[in-house]
Design a protein around this motif. Structure first.
Motif, PDB file in Angstrom:
ATOM      1  N   ASP A  11     -12.048   7.739  -4.327  1.00  0.00           N
ATOM      2  CA  ASP A  11     -12.112   9.104  -2.983  1.00  0.00           C
ATOM      3  C   ASP A  11     -12.498  10.467  -3.802  1.00  0.00           C
TER       4      ASP A  11
ATOM      5  N   ASP B 294      -9.082   2.506   4.199  1.00  0.00           N
ATOM      6  CA  ASP B 294      -7.786   2.319   4.314  1.00  0.00           C
ATOM      7  C   ASP B 294      -8.210   1.147   3.191  1.00  0.00           C
TER       8      ASP B 294
ATOM      9  N   PRO C  68      -3.033   2.153  -6.309  1.00  0.00           N
ATOM     10  CA  PRO C  68      -3.629   2.101  -4.977  1.00  0.00           C
ATOM     11  C   PRO C  68      -4.860   1.110  -4.950  1.00  0.00           C
TER      12      PRO C  68
ATOM     13  N   ARG D 125       0.894  -1.532   0.192  1.00  0.00           N
ATOM     14  CA  ARG D 125      -0.483  -0.017   0.324  1.00  0.00           C
ATOM     15  C   ARG D 125       1.092   0.823   0.069  1.00  0.00           C
ATOM     16  N   ASP D 126       1.557   1.342   1.063  1.00  0.00           N
ATOM     17  CA  ASP D 126       2.934   2.282   0.830  1.00  0.00           C
ATOM     18  C   ASP D 126       3.369   2.296  -0.377  1.00  0.00           C
TER      19      ASP D 126
ATOM     20  N   ASN E 205     -11.251   6.710  -9.121  1.00  0.00           N
ATOM     21  CA  ASN E 205     -10.146   7.116  -7.854  1.00  0.00           C
ATOM     22  C   ASN E 205     -11.981   6.988  -6.929  1.00  0.00           C
TER      23      ASN E 205
ATOM     24  N   ARG F 115       0.800  11.278  -9.333  1.00  0.00           N
ATOM     25  CA  ARG F 115       0.968  11.342  -8.246  1.00  0.00           C
ATOM     26  C   ARG F 115      -0.625  10.826  -7.880  1.00  0.00           C
ATOM     27  N   PRO F 116      -0.789   9.556  -7.681  1.00  0.00           N
ATOM     28  CA  PRO F 116      -1.895   8.956  -7.339  1.00  0.00           C
ATOM     29  C   PRO F 116      -3.220   9.458  -6.422  1.00  0.00           C
ATOM     30  N   ALA F 117      -2.928  10.483  -5.558  1.00  0.00           N
ATOM     31  CA  ALA F 117      -3.704  10.784  -4.397  1.00  0.00           C
ATOM     32  C   ALA F 117      -3.874  11.902  -5.351  1.00  0.00           C
TER      33      ALA F 117
ATOM     34  N   ARG G   2       2.374   1.659  -3.753  1.00  0.00           N
ATOM     35  CA  ARG G   2       0.801   2.204  -4.049  1.00  0.00           C
ATOM     36  C   ARG G   2       1.255   3.390  -4.386  1.00  0.00           C
ATOM     37  N   GLU G   3       1.481   4.206  -3.581  1.00  0.00           N
ATOM     38  CA  GLU G   3       0.879   5.707  -2.955  1.00  0.00           C
ATOM     39  C   GLU G   3       2.122   6.530  -3.842  1.00  0.00           C
ATOM     40  N   GLN G   4       3.194   5.998  -3.534  1.00  0.00           N
ATOM     41  CA  GLN G   4       4.238   6.802  -4.203  1.00  0.00           C
ATOM     42  C   GLN G   4       3.418   7.784  -5.530  1.00  0.00           C
TER      43      GLN G   4
END
Length: 234
Positions: free
Chosen positions: A193, A233, A178, A121-122, A191, A140-142, A124-126
């Protein structure tokens, strides 16, 4: 999706570990578990977590095979499983996240498995780099709202109509992102989110964008979004 490989030339041991793992995986987590008698069978396969026996058939050494196969694949999480505690030092020649001694205890398996999931998970957030027309761009995935596939080009759509393009299959894109990114259509990843609503035909995003959901994928997309709302999460 997380792809898990259990490698053990003892079919009974392999099946036993498979059953223990299956019990540990929560219903909302999409995992695929494969069982193999040799690490060589993983050649060319996409895999995220490998449970590797060290002493395999025909003299195959799991540590040496891991070193050769995954030296340049740092995203693959390796967990050694062995009945030979004397290898506890030798495994440090390779990148790994766990060392389990047979017979494997459920809690130790759970701890190693969750460490591997956390690390994935960490990763895939990068942010990661892609190229298009001789230029490198950072994804940037976010900040990605959805991904669209157009004629072999993947388009990462962000807020304020921003977009990054690269030549990549949508299935390969999904492996880099992610788990909150869901494939709702043969040409779209969304996504969660950024989702404000879901209808029978699309996801409605926070900026009003409608991302289509194919008829075939609607039940799975609806279930995945409901699970996300309960456990964002995971």
């Amino acid at each position: 999706m997380y792809r898990i490989a259990i490698v053990d030339d003892d079919a009974e041991q392999c099946a036993g570990l498979h059953d223990m793992l299956r019990d540990l995986i929560p219903a909302e987590l999409d995992c695929e578990i494969g069982m193999y008698a040799s690490l060589g069978e993983l050649d060319g396969r996409q895999v995220d977590i490998v449970f590797a026996d060290i002493c395999l058939g025909d003299g195959e050494n799991g540590i040496e095979e891991v070193l050769q196969m995954f030296a340049d694949r740092s995203a693959v999480q390796v967990i050694y499983v062995t009945g030979h505690v004397e290898y506890c030092s030798a495994v440090y020649d390779t990148r790994h996240i766990g060392f389990l001694v047979k017979p494997v205890r459920r809690q130790e398996l759970a701890d190693a498995f969750h460490r591997a999931l956390g690390r994935l998970r960490d990763l895939r957030e990068q942010p990661f780099a892609v190229r298009f027309n001789n230029t490198s761009y950072v994804v940037r995935p976010a900040q990605v709202m959805y991904v669209e596939s157009k004629l072999r080009v993947a388009v990462f759509h962000g807020e304020n109509n921003s977009a990054v393009r690269t030549y990549m299959k949508l299935s390969d894109v999904a492996e880099r992102l992610p788990s909150r990114f869901h494939r709702c259509h043969s040409s779209y990843l969304v996504n969660f989110d950024f989702v404000d609503a879901i209808t029978k035909s699309d996801f409605v995003l926070t900026d009003g964008t409608h991302v289509p959901i194919s008829h075939r994928r609607w039940p799975g997309s609806n279930d995945a979004f409901e699970r996300y709302m309960v456990n964002p999460d995971e």
